[in-house]
Design an enzyme around this catalytic site. Structure first.
Site, mmCIF file in Angstrom:
data_model
loop_
_atom_site.group_PDB
_atom_site.id
_atom_site.type_symbol
_atom_site.label_atom_id
_atom_site.label_comp_id
_atom_site.label_asym_id
_atom_site.label_seq_id
_atom_site.Cartn_x
_atom_site.Cartn_y
_atom_site.Cartn_z
ATOM 1 N N THR A 69 0.947 0.513 4.835
ATOM 2 C CA THR A 69 1.014 -0.254 6.074
ATOM 3 C C THR A 69 1.256 -1.739 5.812
ATOM 4 O OG1 THR A 69 -1.408 -0.370 6.060
ATOM 5 C CG2 THR A 69 -0.373 1.351 7.430
ATOM 6 N N ASP A 105 6.750 -0.598 -1.158
ATOM 7 C CA ASP A 105 5.729 0.402 -0.866
ATOM 8 C C ASP A 105 6.191 1.846 -1.093
ATOM 9 O OD1 ASP A 105 7.369 -0.406 1.425
ATOM 10 O OD2 ASP A 105 6.192 0.987 2.638
ATOM 11 N N GLU A 121 2.769 6.630 7.034
ATOM 12 C CA GLU A 121 2.208 5.331 6.688
ATOM 13 C C GLU A 121 0.805 5.536 6.113
ATOM 14 O OE1 GLU A 121 3.273 2.228 6.755
ATOM 15 O OE2 GLU A 121 5.086 2.238 8.000
ATOM 16 N N HIS A 155 5.055 5.374 2.866
ATOM 17 C CA HIS A 155 4.932 3.930 3.007
ATOM 18 C C HIS A 155 3.478 3.507 2.805
ATOM 19 C CE1 HIS A 155 8.668 3.840 5.688
ATOM 20 N NE2 HIS A 155 8.277 5.091 5.824
#
Length: 231
Positions: free
Chosen positions: A27, A142, A90, A25
């Site tokens: 953030t 993302d 993340e 991912h």
């Protein structure tokens, strides 16, 4: 791995499945501090196992044996409870809405090192090292088109983009979507699914339109899987 800082989040529960996936991912917040605060906020009900800062520092937020809440409503290759079967990383970046930018070298190096460690320990297939946009194409973009998937692929940590002997199978649009579903995507929102596929495997041109190059890339990936090359 050493030099990982513990920054515990209370947002986790018990796994229901063994670990077989890794989801990457970004953030999508203005800075690392904002992201960390949110990932540790009990009211937010979101978390991840690891966060990688732009300077390469890695934070451990949820123990790997627990289920972090990072993927949300998601799907991949028949699996609907992606959180239960995955580790979530993340990567600090403001994202498309707040000034999307390339991922610094120090950050990518740490992502690569962390990914290699996780993939090795859990024997995660390259095809199951995926983007958040792959498992939630209608909701997420993302880590996006600037993420260096090719670098992970060079180390055998993710599927590489096919580039040789590409042939357009001239599928109908319906045929392409069936093939895309067979590959692993949720195609209930076709344009979003096609965009997610392009973002991952043809990032220089993302328009959600089915074209000859997209068909050729998908065919090559499916053929590699049938030949046992796309595990």
């Amino acid at each position: 791995m050493e030099d990982i800082i513990d920054s515990p989040s209370p947002n986790f529960d018990e796994r229901e499945q063994p670990i077989s996936m890794l989801v990457l991912h970004y953030t999508g917040m203005k800075d690392a501090a904002s992201a960390i605060d949110r990932l540790r906020d009990p009211e937010a009900k979101v978390s991840c196992h690891y966060l990688v800062a732009e300077d390469g520092q890695i934070l451990r937020m949820v123990p790997e044996e627990k289920r972090a809440w990072h993927a949300g409503r998601s799907y991949w290759r028949g699996l609907r409870n992606v959180n239960s079967a995955s580790i979530g990383i993340e990567i600090v970046n403001p994202g498309h809405e707040l000034g999307y930018r390339p991922f610094p070298e120090e950050q990518m190096a740490s992502v690569l090192r962390l990914t290699a460690d996780i993939v090795d320990r859990y024997d995660i297939a390259r095809a199951n090292v995926v983007a958040h946009s792959d498992v939630a194409p209608a909701r997420r973009q993302d880590p996006g088109e600037l993420f260096d998937w090719a670098r992970l692929a060079r180390y055998g940590l993710a599927l590489a983009r096919p580039t040789k002997n590409l042939m357009d199978p001239h599928w109908t649009d319906g045929g392409f979507l069936l093939a895309l579903e067979r590959f692993g995507y949720d195609v209930s929102e076709p344009k979003a699914a096609v965009s997610a596929f392009q973002r991952r495997f043809r990032p220089e041109h993302i328009d959600g339109e089915i074209d000859g190059e997209s068909r050729a890339i998908l065919l090559s990936l499916l053929l590699d899987r049938e030949r046992g090359r796309a595990r």
